[in-house]
Motif scaffolding. Structure first.
Motif, PDB file in Angstrom:
ATOM      1  N   ILE A 104      25.941  49.084  88.574  1.00 55.84           N
ATOM      2  CA  ILE A 104      25.216  49.238  89.835  1.00 55.84           C
ATOM      3  C   ILE A 104      24.756  50.687  89.938  1.00 55.84           C
ATOM      4  CG2 ILE A 104      25.355  49.055  92.343  1.00 55.84           C
ATOM      5  CD1 ILE A 104      27.819  47.171  91.810  1.00 55.84           C
ATOM      6  N   ALA A 105      23.474  50.874  90.221  1.00 58.01           N
ATOM      7  CA  ALA A 105      22.921  52.212  90.442  1.00 58.01           C
ATOM      8  C   ALA A 105      22.421  52.297  91.878  1.00 58.01           C
ATOM      9  CB  ALA A 105      21.782  52.484  89.466  1.00 58.01           C
ATOM     10  N   VAL A 106      22.773  53.369  92.553  1.00 61.16           N
ATOM     11  CA  VAL A 106      22.346  53.571  93.942  1.00 61.16           C
ATOM     12  C   VAL A 106      21.652  54.921  94.026  1.00 61.16           C
ATOM     13  CG1 VAL A 106      23.109  53.837  96.334  1.00 61.16           C
ATOM     14  CG2 VAL A 106      24.254  52.190  94.842  1.00 61.16           C
ATOM     15  N   ASN A 107      20.421  54.927  94.494  1.00 63.93           N
ATOM     16  CA  ASN A 107      19.665  56.164  94.630  1.00 63.93           C
ATOM     17  C   ASN A 107      18.923  56.200  95.955  1.00 63.93           C
ATOM     18  OD1 ASN A 107      19.923  57.481  91.924  1.00 63.93           O
ATOM     19  ND2 ASN A 107      19.185  55.457  91.317  1.00 63.93           N
ATOM     20  N   GLU A 108      18.872  57.377  96.531  1.00 68.42           N
ATOM     21  CA  GLU A 108      18.088  57.596  97.738  1.00 68.42           C
ATOM     22  C   GLU A 108      16.773  58.218  97.315  1.00 68.42           C
ATOM     23  OE1 GLU A 108      19.781  59.116 101.649  1.00 68.42           O
ATOM     24  OE2 GLU A 108      18.734  60.856 100.852  1.00 68.42           O
ATOM     25  N   ILE A 109      15.681  57.648  97.787  1.00 69.67           N
ATOM     26  CA  ILE A 109      14.358  58.118  97.389  1.00 69.67           C
ATOM     27  C   ILE A 109      13.579  58.509  98.629  1.00 69.67           C
ATOM     28  CG2 ILE A 109      12.184  57.409  96.335  1.00 69.67           C
ATOM     29  CD1 ILE A 109      13.823  55.497  94.595  1.00 69.67           C
TER      30      ILE A 109
ATOM     31  N   GLY B 101       9.177  56.308 104.021  1.00 73.40           N
ATOM     32  CA  GLY B 101       9.921  57.571 104.099  1.00 73.40           C
ATOM     33  C   GLY B 101      11.124  57.510 103.185  1.00 73.40           C
ATOM     34  N   THR B 102      12.308  57.640 103.750  1.00 74.48           N
ATOM     35  CA  THR B 102      13.522  57.596 102.946  1.00 74.48           C
ATOM     36  C   THR B 102      13.983  56.157 102.808  1.00 74.48           C
ATOM     37  OG1 THR B 102      14.165  59.758 103.802  1.00 74.48           O
ATOM     38  CG2 THR B 102      15.882  58.441 102.772  1.00 74.48           C
ATOM     39  N   GLU B 103      14.311  55.790 101.583  1.00 74.44           N
ATOM     40  CA  GLU B 103      14.871  54.469 101.358  1.00 74.44           C
ATOM     41  C   GLU B 103      15.955  54.549 100.297  1.00 74.44           C
ATOM     42  OE1 GLU B 103      11.858  51.694 100.175  1.00 74.44           O
ATOM     43  OE2 GLU B 103      11.500  52.685  98.295  1.00 74.44           O
ATOM     44  N   THR B 104      16.841  53.577 100.349  1.00 72.17           N
ATOM     45  CA  THR B 104      17.905  53.480  99.361  1.00 72.17           C
ATOM     46  C   THR B 104      17.566  52.332  98.428  1.00 72.17           C
ATOM     47  OG1 THR B 104      19.527  54.339 100.929  1.00 72.17           O
ATOM     48  CG2 THR B 104      20.377  53.124  99.032  1.00 72.17           C
ATOM     49  N   VAL B 105      17.576  52.633  97.137  1.00 71.06           N
ATOM     50  CA  VAL B 105      17.265  51.632  96.119  1.00 71.06           C
ATOM     51  C   VAL B 105      18.538  51.329  95.336  1.00 71.06           C
ATOM     52  CG1 VAL B 105      15.873  51.097  94.086  1.00 71.06           C
ATOM     53  CG2 VAL B 105      14.888  52.453  95.954  1.00 71.06           C
TER      54      VAL B 105
ATOM     55  N   ALA C  59      16.586  44.512  91.822  1.00 71.34           N
ATOM     56  CA  ALA C  59      16.424  45.692  92.672  1.00 71.34           C
ATOM     57  C   ALA C  59      16.442  45.272  94.139  1.00 71.34           C
ATOM     58  CB  ALA C  59      15.111  46.392  92.354  1.00 71.34           C
ATOM     59  N   PHE C  60      17.180  46.034  94.931  1.00 71.83           N
ATOM     60  CA  PHE C  60      17.258  45.816  96.372  1.00 71.83           C
ATOM     61  C   PHE C  60      16.864  47.132  97.036  1.00 71.83           C
ATOM     62  CE2 PHE C  60      20.449  43.255  94.255  1.00 71.83           C
ATOM     63  CZ  PHE C  60      20.204  41.981  94.754  1.00 71.83           C
ATOM     64  N   LYS C  61      16.044  47.050  98.072  1.00 73.69           N
ATOM     65  CA  LYS C  61      15.612  48.255  98.782  1.00 73.69           C
ATOM     66  C   LYS C  61      15.958  48.134 100.256  1.00 73.69           C
ATOM     67  CE  LYS C  61      11.766  49.204  95.680  1.00 73.69           C
ATOM     68  NZ  LYS C  61      10.323  49.409  95.579  1.00 73.69           N
ATOM     69  N   VAL C  62      16.454  49.226 100.799  1.00 73.22           N
ATOM     70  CA  VAL C  62      16.767  49.287 102.220  1.00 73.22           C
ATOM     71  C   VAL C  62      16.032  50.503 102.775  1.00 73.22           C
ATOM     72  CG1 VAL C  62      18.579  49.391 103.946  1.00 73.22           C
ATOM     73  CG2 VAL C  62      19.051  48.354 101.728  1.00 73.22           C
ATOM     74  N   GLN C  63      15.286  50.312 103.837  1.00 73.53           N
ATOM     75  CA  GLN C  63      14.469  51.395 104.368  1.00 73.53           C
ATOM     76  C   GLN C  63      15.265  52.302 105.293  1.00 73.53           C
ATOM     77  OE1 GLN C  63      10.959  49.613 106.003  1.00 73.53           O
ATOM     78  NE2 GLN C  63      10.213  49.012 104.008  1.00 73.53           N
ATOM     79  N   MET C  64      16.258  52.929 104.736  1.00 70.41           N
ATOM     80  CA  MET C  64      17.047  53.955 105.435  1.00 70.41           C
ATOM     81  C   MET C  64      17.772  54.779 104.383  1.00 70.41           C
ATOM     82  SD  MET C  64      20.156  51.654 107.039  1.00 70.41           S
ATOM     83  CE  MET C  64      19.049  50.622 107.967  1.00 70.41           C
ATOM     84  N   GLY C  65      18.195  55.945 104.793  1.00 65.59           N
ATOM     85  CA  GLY C  65      18.882  56.844 103.887  1.00 65.59           C
ATOM     86  C   GLY C  65      20.267  56.340 103.525  1.00 65.59           C
TER      87      GLY C  65
END
Length: 91
Positions: free
Chosen positions: A38-43, A52-56, A68-74
Motif C-alpha cells: 500500500i502506498a499513500v501520498n498527499e498530492i 487542491g490537496t488530495e490523498t492518493v 488507485a483510490f483518491k480522497v479530496q483532502m489532505g
C-alpha cells in the motif's frame, strides 16, 4: 529547511505517522494479505481545475492490477469514515 533523511522535522514525522495509520486502515478495510503493498501520498495540484490537496492510495497485490483510490483532502484531515467511503465507492 530540509536536509534529506537527517533533516526530518516534526511535520515529516507526523505525515509518516498519518501515512502508516492510513495504510493499516486500508489493509483492514479491504482485508488485504500481508504481501499486498500500500502506498499513500498527499498530492498538491497547482492547476485551478484540480481539487487542491488530495490523498492518493495505491493498492498493489501480487498478480493483480494496481488499484488507485483518491480522497479530496489532505493526509492529516483524512478520517476513517471518509477513507471507508472512498474505498467502498471505488468498488
Amino acid at each position: 529547511m530540509r536536509f534529506g533523511l537527517f533533516g526530518r522535522d516534526k511535520r515529516d514525522a507526523a505525515g509518516a505517522d498519518a501515512s502508516a495509520q492510513i495504510k493499516r486502515q486500508v489493509r483492514e478495510l479491504l482485508g488485504l494479505p500481508d504481501n499486498a503493498v500500500i502506498a499513500v501520498n498527499e498530492i498538491l495540484c497547482a492547476d485551478p481545475a484540480c481539487p487542491g490537496t488530495e490523498t492518493v492510495i495505491l493498492v498493489m497485490r501480487p498478480g493483480e492490477k494496481t488499484r488507485a483510490f483518491k480522497v479530496q483532502m489532505g493526509l492529516a484531515e483524512l478520517r476513517p469514515e471518509a477513507l471507508a467511503e472512498a474505498l467502498s465507492a471505488a468498488g
